[in-house]
Design a protein around this motif. Structure first.
Motif, PDB file in Angstrom:
ATOM      1  N   GLY A 119     -18.727  -9.119 -22.796  1.00  0.00           N
ATOM      2  CA  GLY A 119     -19.348  -7.936 -23.379  1.00  0.00           C
ATOM      3  C   GLY A 119     -18.411  -7.109 -24.233  1.00  0.00           C
ATOM      4  N   GLY A 120     -17.162  -7.561 -24.404  1.00  0.00           N
ATOM      5  CA  GLY A 120     -16.270  -6.863 -25.327  1.00  0.00           C
ATOM      6  C   GLY A 120     -15.207  -6.011 -24.652  1.00  0.00           C
ATOM      7  N   PHE A 121     -15.054  -6.147 -23.351  1.00  0.00           N
ATOM      8  CA  PHE A 121     -14.008  -5.400 -22.650  1.00  0.00           C
ATOM      9  C   PHE A 121     -12.768  -6.286 -22.481  1.00  0.00           C
ATOM     10  N   GLU A 122     -11.619  -5.636 -22.361  1.00  0.00           N
ATOM     11  CA  GLU A 122     -10.392  -6.371 -22.022  1.00  0.00           C
ATOM     12  C   GLU A 122     -10.210  -6.248 -20.510  1.00  0.00           C
ATOM     13  N   VAL A 123     -10.168  -7.394 -19.841  1.00  0.00           N
ATOM     14  CA  VAL A 123     -10.193  -7.370 -18.376  1.00  0.00           C
ATOM     15  C   VAL A 123      -8.867  -7.863 -17.799  1.00  0.00           C
ATOM     16  N   HIS A 124      -8.318  -7.083 -16.897  1.00  0.00           N
ATOM     17  CA  HIS A 124      -7.101  -7.469 -16.171  1.00  0.00           C
ATOM     18  C   HIS A 124      -7.491  -7.693 -14.712  1.00  0.00           C
ATOM     19  N   ASP A 125      -7.472  -8.948 -14.304  1.00  0.00           N
ATOM     20  CA  ASP A 125      -7.961  -9.311 -12.972  1.00  0.00           C
ATOM     21  C   ASP A 125      -6.799  -9.378 -11.982  1.00  0.00           C
ATOM     22  N   LEU A 126      -6.828  -8.525 -10.979  1.00  0.00           N
ATOM     23  CA  LEU A 126      -5.752  -8.498  -9.984  1.00  0.00           C
ATOM     24  C   LEU A 126      -5.993  -9.485  -8.848  1.00  0.00           C
ATOM     25  N   GLY A 127      -7.129 -10.147  -8.861  1.00  0.00           N
ATOM     26  CA  GLY A 127      -7.395 -11.138  -7.817  1.00  0.00           C
ATOM     27  C   GLY A 127      -7.978 -10.526  -6.556  1.00  0.00           C
ATOM     28  N   VAL A 128      -7.552 -11.073  -5.406  1.00  0.00           N
ATOM     29  CA  VAL A 128      -8.180 -10.667  -4.139  1.00  0.00           C
ATOM     30  C   VAL A 128      -7.195  -9.900  -3.267  1.00  0.00           C
ATOM     31  N   ASP A 129      -7.776  -9.189  -2.275  1.00  0.00           N
ATOM     32  CA  ASP A 129      -6.973  -8.516  -1.245  1.00  0.00           C
ATOM     33  C   ASP A 129      -5.963  -7.569  -1.896  1.00  0.00           C
TER      34      ASP A 129
END
Lengths: 215, 480
Positions: A119-129
């Motif tokens: 959708g046009g966002f920049e996403v930084h995924d930190l994962g789980v826990d």
């Protein structure tokens, strides 16, 4: 020539063809095409087309995921060159996303992450826990304006409240919007813990996030 | 003589082999990620190839085969009231209430709200009256208990409210001593708990191919009490599992085998119950769906795999994604209940909930019990004739006569051969109107009210109650 290249880029995203998208991105750089132009005039229109067809019900979520992945692959190739020219692509917002402390269920978070990327966002995924401190640290590091916290369990959803508290304590609460989600999460819970938005599913999460940034 | 039961086959013999072989390949080549401290050393010692940095164990065929060889083929699920003991495997299918929903549809207001310990108590009192039930589970998480001890409060609430076999979960190793103490108190000592198996643990790997650390470690610790473990993989075709029924079945089976391996390595001979709770994805929203025909088919196929290994075989079923009780819920529950039951499941887990196992509805417990009777009747099939000399009976009536005054008909009216529903009315239209147009759910509500107004069945002795309160208070003080 460039028009043909842009059309092929657009089509590679619509087809969800990561290999083709990567190849086109590489060719564009070799041909001296401005990387920002390649993203915005080549690949982004493909994503818009996919989004439109998804909204109309002609495409399904996996089509959207494939398209997002193709686009990510192309951006991954173009972005270093683009940044080297001090150019920045237009994004709707910068999101830090992860699951609450103690929760290793990540499918919902992954879906939301990809949909936001699409959708046009920049996403930084930190994962789980993810600890509240890690959320805070990442928000600072990337200058995020949106934080997404996912929880599948009633025992871990309290971690969403902890992240919001940590953001407040770090003096960041006013500059980020917080969205929460997960099977036991409700709008009432989101309100109770002071979140800014809640999505019942991945599509809803994108809708609410867009609204939060007035997109 | 054939039994003429209605049995359905969802995997042929060669298909079972294919699923098994695919599962062995997944375990040996892709491997499984184990969080926590206890599993990887056990697996390494047994000959698995362990990548400690990634936390992944690749488990070779002999290790799986050894585990399958030590897992018991039969055992008894005891109950606090021994009249409710249930032997596995079972010649018939019986049922468990669904577990760990976040929400309850409030019986009085109809509003959806987070669950409490009182909801568990009420639901299990209703479930105790559901005659097709054999296994309790904590139906809703207890939002009124501290997160650090919530599972303990839930477990004890179940032990109090149900004298049937009960299963629930635990989240951390720190909770283990408290649960062990509580079960010993309620079960007449640790030896009695070990011997009678009145309570068991429900264990769900995290699909695809991941095992939670704190929970698995806690469950391995509880091997000293020989608590049986129901192993319930939950891959969702399209999201956490491959988007094809056969492939998703193979993944679920691989996950189940990986859990069996670890439990058997830690405590050879510990009772394990093969189970599954697969789902599918909504291809538009990505949402989990548990009330689909595909779920019913996968459940049945996995029951068949459990039987293939000679293990007690159960599955989720009677599941629904419907937002409210009603026709959609009943349709979805039927299509997810009949397949595993017709495949010969020992237990189908799922009574009483809707919204993808996330909302408890008290009257749904009884509606689902009724549905279980219908399914049981279907599975029992044609059966042998009640009157072996039925040709003579037909001759006696002759052309144009009737069978109304036959002794066979009289006996049939009281037999299991013809189902007599308890919630579904069989009135003619006018009579139904005259009665105030009663509904199945309306009758279930009346019955729930009666049960909750009635006496508490098999209450714990006061001294046991007091000790449980003390144990929970100590847990809250340390972990709450």
């Amino acid at each position: 020539m460039t028009e043909d290249l842009f059309a092929a880029m657009r089509q590679s995203v619509i087809d969800g063809d990561s290999d083709a998208a990567a190849e086109l991105a590489t060719s564009a750089l070799a041909a001296g095409v401005d990387p920002l132009t390649a993203i915005e005039d080549g690949f982004v229109p493909g994503m818009h087309e996919v989004g439109e067809q998804f909204r109309c019900g002609d495409l399904y979520l996996p089509d959207m995921m494939l398209a997002a992945r193709a686009m990510q692959k192309a951006i991954g190739i173009l972005e270093p060159e683009m940044l080297g020219r001090s150019a920045q692509r237009r994004i709707l917002g910068r999101v830090v996303i992860g699951t609450a402390k103690g929760d290793i269920h990540e499918i919902g978070k992954n879906l939301v992450g990809l949909m936001l990327t699409a959708g046009g966002f920049e996403v930084h995924d930190l994962g789980v826990d993810v600890t509240p401190e890690r959320f805070v640290e990442k928000v600072r590091e990337v200058d995020a304006n949106i934080v997404g916290i996912s929880a599948l369990l009633t025992t871990t959803m309290v971690g969403q409240r902890a992240v919001i508290a940590a953001l407040a304590e770090a003096g960041l609460r006013d500059r980020v919007k917080v969205i929460v989600g997960g099977a036991p999460v409700t709008r009432a819970w989101a309100n109770e813990i002071g979140a800014d938005g809640y999505g019942e599913d991945a599509v809803g999460a994108v809708t609410v996030t867009r609204a939060l940034v007035d997109a | 003589m054939t039994r003429m039961r209605y049995t359905a086959s969802f995997l042929g013999e060669s298909d079972r082999e294919r699923v098994h072989e695919a599962s062995l390949r997944i375990l040996a080549e892709t491997g499984v990620r184990f969080h926590g401290k206890r599993a990887l050393p056990l697996l390494a010692d047994a000959g698995a190839q362990v990548d400690a940095a990634a936390g992944i164990a690749r488990i070779p065929r002999p290790v799986v085969e050894a585990a399958l060889a030590t897992a018991p083929r039969s055992f008894r699920l005891g109950a606090r009231n021994p009249a409710h003991d249930y032997a596995l495997p079972s010649p018939v299918t019986r049922y468990a209430i669904d577990g760990t929903a976040a929400f309850t549809i409030d019986f009085d207001t109809g509003e959806r709200r987070y669950g409490t310990r009182r909801d568990t108590e009420q639901a299990l009192r209703v479930f105790q009256a559901a005659d097709m039930g054999v296994m309790a589970w904590v139906p809703v998480t207890a939002s009124d208990a501290p997160a650090g001890t919530r599972a303990l409060h839930e477990f004890v609430a179940m032990v109090r409210a149900s004298s049937r076999h009960g299963q629930h979960e635990l989240h951390t190793r720190e909770q283990v001593p408290y649960l062990a103490a509580a079960l010993a108190v309620a079960g007449g000592g640790a030896d009695a708990v070990r011997e009678r198996h009145p309570w068991s643990l429900i264990y769900c790997p995290v699909a695809p191919l991941v095992h939670d650390g704190p929970m698995l470690d806690a469950y391995l610790d509880l091997g000293t009490l020989d608590l049986p473990v129901m192993i319930m993989p939950m891959p969702v075709a399209g999201t956490t599992g491959p988007a094809g029924l056969f492939a998703n079945v193979a993944l679920a089976n691989a996950e189940a085998l990986s859990a069996i391996v670890v439990y058997q390595l830690a405590h050879p001979g510990r009772p394990v119950i093969y189970s599954s709770a697969t789902g599918t994805m909504d291809f538009r929203s990505g949402a989990f769906l548990g009330g689909t025909p595909e779920m019913g088919i996968m459940s049945a196929a996995l029951v068949t795999m459990g039987r293939f290994y000679g293990l007690p075989a159960t599955s989720a079923g009677c599941t629904s994604d419907a937002p409210e009780p009603g026709p959609e819920a009943v349709i979805e529950k039927l299509v997810t209940m009949l397949p595993p039951a017709s495949a010969g499941a020992d237990i189908v887990v799922g009574l009483g909930e809707i919204q993808g196992d996330q909302a408890l509805v008290l009257e749904q417990v009884l509606v689902d019990n009724e549905l279980a009777h219908y399914v049981e009747r279907l599975v029992e099939g044609v059966g042998e004739p009640a009157d072996p000399d039925f040709v003579a009976e037909i001759a006696g009536v002759g052309p144009g006569g009737n069978f109304l005054a036959s002794r066979v008909t009289g006996r049939a009216a009281r037999s299991r051969e013809f189902l007599a529903p308890t919630l579904i009315g069989r009135h003619g239209y006018e009579a139904w109107r005259d009665l105030g147009s009663p509904s199945m759910y309306g009758r279930a509500r009346e019955k729930v009210r009666e049960i909750l107004a009635g006496p508490f069945v098999d209450p714990l002795p006061d001294a046991v109650e007091a000790e449980l309160v003390r144990i929970l208070a100590a847990a809250d003080a340390e972990l709450g």
